[in-house]
Design a protein around this motif. Structure first.
Motif, PDB file in Angstrom:
ATOM      1  N   ASP A  77       0.834  -1.194   0.000  1.00  0.00           N
ATOM      2  CA  ASP A  77       0.000   0.000   0.000  1.00  0.00           C
ATOM      3  C   ASP A  77       0.872   1.247   0.000  1.00  0.00           C
ATOM      4  O   ASP A  77       2.075   1.163  -0.182  1.00  0.00           O
ATOM      5  N   THR A  78       0.240   2.401   0.202  1.00  0.00           N
ATOM      6  CA  THR A  78       0.969   3.665   0.153  1.00  0.00           C
ATOM      7  C   THR A  78       1.450   4.111   1.514  1.00  0.00           C
ATOM      8  O   THR A  78       1.801   5.270   1.706  1.00  0.00           O
ATOM      9  N   ALA A  79       1.434   3.217   2.486  1.00  0.00           N
ATOM     10  CA  ALA A  79       2.009   3.457   3.812  1.00  0.00           C
ATOM     11  C   ALA A  79       1.387   4.631   4.534  1.00  0.00           C
ATOM     12  O   ALA A  79       2.015   5.287   5.336  1.00  0.00           O
ATOM     13  N   GLY A  80       0.124   4.928   4.255  1.00  0.00           N
ATOM     14  CA  GLY A  80      -0.567   5.948   5.010  1.00  0.00           C
ATOM     15  C   GLY A  80      -0.345   7.375   4.567  1.00  0.00           C
ATOM     16  O   GLY A  80      -0.872   8.303   5.154  1.00  0.00           O
ATOM     17  N   TYR A  81       0.432   7.576   3.503  1.00  0.00           N
ATOM     18  CA  TYR A  81       0.679   8.933   3.065  1.00  0.00           C
ATOM     19  C   TYR A  81      -0.526   9.481   2.305  1.00  0.00           C
ATOM     20  O   TYR A  81      -1.250   8.752   1.658  1.00  0.00           O
ATOM     21  N   PRO A  82      -0.754  10.792   2.363  1.00  0.00           N
ATOM     22  CA  PRO A  82      -1.900  11.380   1.664  1.00  0.00           C
ATOM     23  C   PRO A  82      -1.763  11.250   0.159  1.00  0.00           C
ATOM     24  O   PRO A  82      -0.663  11.321  -0.383  1.00  0.00           O
ATOM     25  N   ALA A 109       4.109  12.481  -0.458  1.00  0.00           N
ATOM     26  CA  ALA A 109       4.828  11.425   0.256  1.00  0.00           C
ATOM     27  C   ALA A 109       5.883  11.995   1.194  1.00  0.00           C
ATOM     28  O   ALA A 109       6.275  11.339   2.169  1.00  0.00           O
ATOM     29  N   TYR A 110       6.344  13.207   0.915  1.00  0.00           N
ATOM     30  CA  TYR A 110       7.381  13.828   1.738  1.00  0.00           C
ATOM     31  C   TYR A 110       6.877  15.089   2.440  1.00  0.00           C
ATOM     32  O   TYR A 110       7.649  15.965   2.791  1.00  0.00           O
ATOM     33  N   ALA A 111       5.551  15.138   2.655  1.00  0.00           N
ATOM     34  CA  ALA A 111       4.949  16.302   3.300  1.00  0.00           C
ATOM     35  C   ALA A 111       5.277  16.341   4.789  1.00  0.00           C
ATOM     36  O   ALA A 111       5.660  15.339   5.401  1.00  0.00           O
ATOM     37  N   GLU A 112       5.096  17.509   5.364  1.00  0.00           N
ATOM     38  CA  GLU A 112       5.207  17.667   6.815  1.00  0.00           C
ATOM     39  C   GLU A 112       4.178  16.761   7.499  1.00  0.00           C
ATOM     40  O   GLU A 112       3.077  16.549   6.981  1.00  0.00           O
ATOM     41  N   ALA A 122       8.613  19.067   6.041  1.00  0.00           N
ATOM     42  CA  ALA A 122       8.550  18.476   4.706  1.00  0.00           C
ATOM     43  C   ALA A 122       9.953  18.429   4.109  1.00  0.00           C
ATOM     44  O   ALA A 122      10.825  19.224   4.447  1.00  0.00           O
ATOM     45  N   VAL A 123      10.163  17.487   3.213  1.00  0.00           N
ATOM     46  CA  VAL A 123      11.406  17.435   2.439  1.00  0.00           C
ATOM     47  C   VAL A 123      11.151  18.178   1.125  1.00  0.00           C
ATOM     48  O   VAL A 123      10.195  17.853   0.414  1.00  0.00           O
ATOM     49  N   PRO A 124      11.961  19.171   0.804  1.00  0.00           N
ATOM     50  CA  PRO A 124      11.757  19.906  -0.459  1.00  0.00           C
ATOM     51  C   PRO A 124      12.194  19.046  -1.646  1.00  0.00           C
ATOM     52  O   PRO A 124      13.338  19.146  -2.114  1.00  0.00           O
ATOM     53  N   VAL A 125      11.287  18.213  -2.121  1.00  0.00           N
ATOM     54  CA  VAL A 125      11.649  17.220  -3.139  1.00  0.00           C
ATOM     55  C   VAL A 125      12.167  17.852  -4.422  1.00  0.00           C
ATOM     56  O   VAL A 125      12.899  17.211  -5.189  1.00  0.00           O
ATOM     57  N   GLU A 126      11.795  19.117  -4.678  1.00  0.00           N
ATOM     58  CA  GLU A 126      12.290  19.778  -5.884  1.00  0.00           C
ATOM     59  C   GLU A 126      13.795  19.986  -5.824  1.00  0.00           C
ATOM     60  O   GLU A 126      14.445  20.217  -6.857  1.00  0.00           O
ATOM     61  N   ASN A 127      14.377  19.889  -4.632  1.00  0.00           N
ATOM     62  CA  ASN A 127      15.820  20.055  -4.468  1.00  0.00           C
ATOM     63  C   ASN A 127      16.547  18.728  -4.268  1.00  0.00           C
ATOM     64  O   ASN A 127      17.730  18.714  -3.929  1.00  0.00           O
ATOM     65  N   VAL A 128      15.828  17.630  -4.450  1.00  0.00           N
ATOM     66  CA  VAL A 128      16.405  16.303  -4.232  1.00  0.00           C
ATOM     67  C   VAL A 128      16.502  15.569  -5.573  1.00  0.00           C
ATOM     68  O   VAL A 128      15.561  15.593  -6.371  1.00  0.00           O
ATOM     69  N   ASP A 129      17.629  14.937  -5.822  1.00  0.00           N
ATOM     70  CA  ASP A 129      17.781  14.099  -7.008  1.00  0.00           C
ATOM     71  C   ASP A 129      16.703  13.010  -6.976  1.00  0.00           C
ATOM     72  O   ASP A 129      16.597  12.277  -5.986  1.00  0.00           O
ATOM     73  N   PRO A 130      15.877  12.882  -8.014  1.00  0.00           N
ATOM     74  CA  PRO A 130      14.806  11.867  -8.026  1.00  0.00           C
ATOM     75  C   PRO A 130      15.295  10.457  -7.743  1.00  0.00           C
ATOM     76  O   PRO A 130      14.521   9.611  -7.280  1.00  0.00           O
ATOM     77  N   GLN A 267      10.548  10.837   6.552  1.00  0.00           N
ATOM     78  CA  GLN A 267       9.338  10.272   5.946  1.00  0.00           C
ATOM     79  C   GLN A 267       9.590   8.861   5.426  1.00  0.00           C
ATOM     80  O   GLN A 267       8.712   7.988   5.504  1.00  0.00           O
ATOM     81  N   ASP A 268      10.793   8.621   4.913  1.00  0.00           N
ATOM     82  CA  ASP A 268      11.116   7.294   4.387  1.00  0.00           C
ATOM     83  C   ASP A 268      11.348   6.281   5.500  1.00  0.00           C
ATOM     84  O   ASP A 268      10.949   5.122   5.391  1.00  0.00           O
ATOM     85  N   VAL A 269      12.023   6.697   6.571  1.00  0.00           N
ATOM     86  CA  VAL A 269      12.284   5.733   7.633  1.00  0.00           C
ATOM     87  C   VAL A 269      10.995   5.349   8.349  1.00  0.00           C
ATOM     88  O   VAL A 269      10.839   4.216   8.824  1.00  0.00           O
ATOM     89  N   VAL A 270      10.023   6.276   8.406  1.00  0.00           N
ATOM     90  CA  VAL A 270       8.716   5.937   8.968  1.00  0.00           C
ATOM     91  C   VAL A 270       8.020   4.909   8.075  1.00  0.00           C
ATOM     92  O   VAL A 270       7.426   3.942   8.557  1.00  0.00           O
ATOM     93  N   ASP A 271       8.097   5.123   6.772  1.00  0.00           N
ATOM     94  CA  ASP A 271       7.513   4.180   5.820  1.00  0.00           C
ATOM     95  C   ASP A 271       8.158   2.807   5.950  1.00  0.00           C
ATOM     96  O   ASP A 271       7.483   1.772   6.036  1.00  0.00           O
ATOM     97  N   LEU A 272       9.487   2.772   6.009  1.00  0.00           N
ATOM     98  CA  LEU A 272      10.218   1.507   6.124  1.00  0.00           C
ATOM     99  C   LEU A 272       9.897   0.811   7.436  1.00  0.00           C
ATOM    100  O   LEU A 272       9.727  -0.416   7.490  1.00  0.00           O
TER     101      LEU A 272
END
Length: 285
Positions: A77-82, A109-112, A122-130, A267-272
């Motif tokens: 599933d989507t791990a509870g993310y909006p 997925a990386y929201a506050e 939140a993680v500013p995904v626009e500044n993160v390598d995809p 956000q990722d470690v919570v998902d994992l």
């Protein structure tokens, strides 16, 4: 009294800088986890760089069964993310990879989020390598579903899903000479783990004494070097003193800058954490 208050304020100010990110004091072990890191070097090289997040109206509260021992379960599933809209919910639950194919959903997925009164930026995904954003990918391996595989060369952690698929996460890894490699197990895991500076460290920095092992360590929180979650790696029945954990320093993910542990976006470690049970196999190569 004024002197004591000044020291307390000074110590808390210094702790706003993430320290050595791999240490904690597990409640069910009879020794202090003072780790194998150089805190001074960690501070010098990984000064906090995360930006003030944009306020997101919708927030997600995560819960988990910390004390219950369960076998590894792979969630599809989507791990509870909006997600963006109710119309897309069914398709995404059946095909989680859809969540990461659309920019708006990637941002979600990386929201506050808030948990127990703690606000995780939140993680500013626009500044993160995809390449370092969470994504389900094709992955050929002989490892069993539920196994964690850390590729230190590409700086990715893979959760094996089976049928040639895996959930891929970006990670920060240890600098040369600090990293651990091998096969182990996730002996236990913690939400908002404590961090405990070594006795040598607090001897050289008396203002940190109140956070030493003898005082119970630094409580979990958004500025704690271990982040929102920690998974503890054991090998041959012994604690390796290395962890898979979150970090308040989002820019360090995808880089070789840590003091040896495997760090992830909070956000990722919570998902994992939700997907992996105690006793899961982990391979670091």
């Amino acid at each position: 009294m004024k002197t004591r208050t000044f020291k307390t304020v000074l110590a808390l100010t210094l702790l706003s800088v993430p320290l050595a990110g791999c240490l904690s004091s597990p409640e069910d072990l009879n020794f202090y986890d003072t780790g194998s890191t150089d805190a001074d070097r960690f501070v010098a090289q990984t000064y906090p760089v995360w930006a003030r997040p944009v306020v997101v109206k919708k927030k997600t509260v995560f819960t988990s069964d910390v004390n219950e021992i369960k076998p590894t379960v792979v969630y599809q599933d989507t791990a509870g993310y909006p997600i963006a809209s109710a119309a897309t919910t069914g398709a995404m639950m059946q095909h989680p990879s859809l969540m990461y194919a659309q920019p708006k959903l990637r941002v979600a997925a990386y929201a506050e989020f808030e948990e127990g009164g703690r606000r995780v930026p939140a993680v500013p995904v626009e500044n993160v390598d995809p390449e370092f954003l969470r994504k389900e990918v094709a992955y050929k391996t002989s490892e069993q579903p539920g196994t964690l595989v850390v590729d230190t060369r590409s700086r990715h952690l893979y959760l094996v899903l089976g049928n040639g698929r895996a959930m891929r996460y970006g990670v920060g890894i240890g600098r040369q000479g600090y990293a651990w490699k091998g096969r182990g197990v996730i002996q236990f895991k913690r939400e908002w783990p404590r961090w405990t500076p070594s006795e040598d460290y607090v001897t050289n920095k008396p203002e940190m004494k109140m956070f030493s092992a003898s005082y119970g360590g630094l409580v979990g929180g958004v500025n704690n070097p271990l982040g929102a979650r920690a998974l503890y790696i054991f090998a041959d029945g012994k604690d390796t003193l290395f962890r898979v954990h979150g970090t308040p320093d989002w820019k360090s993910v995808g880089k070789q800058v840590s003091s040896g542990c495997i760090r992830m976006f909070n956000q990722d470690v919570v998902d994992l954490y939700r997907r992996v049970g105690r006793g899961a196999q982990i391979v670091v190569k």
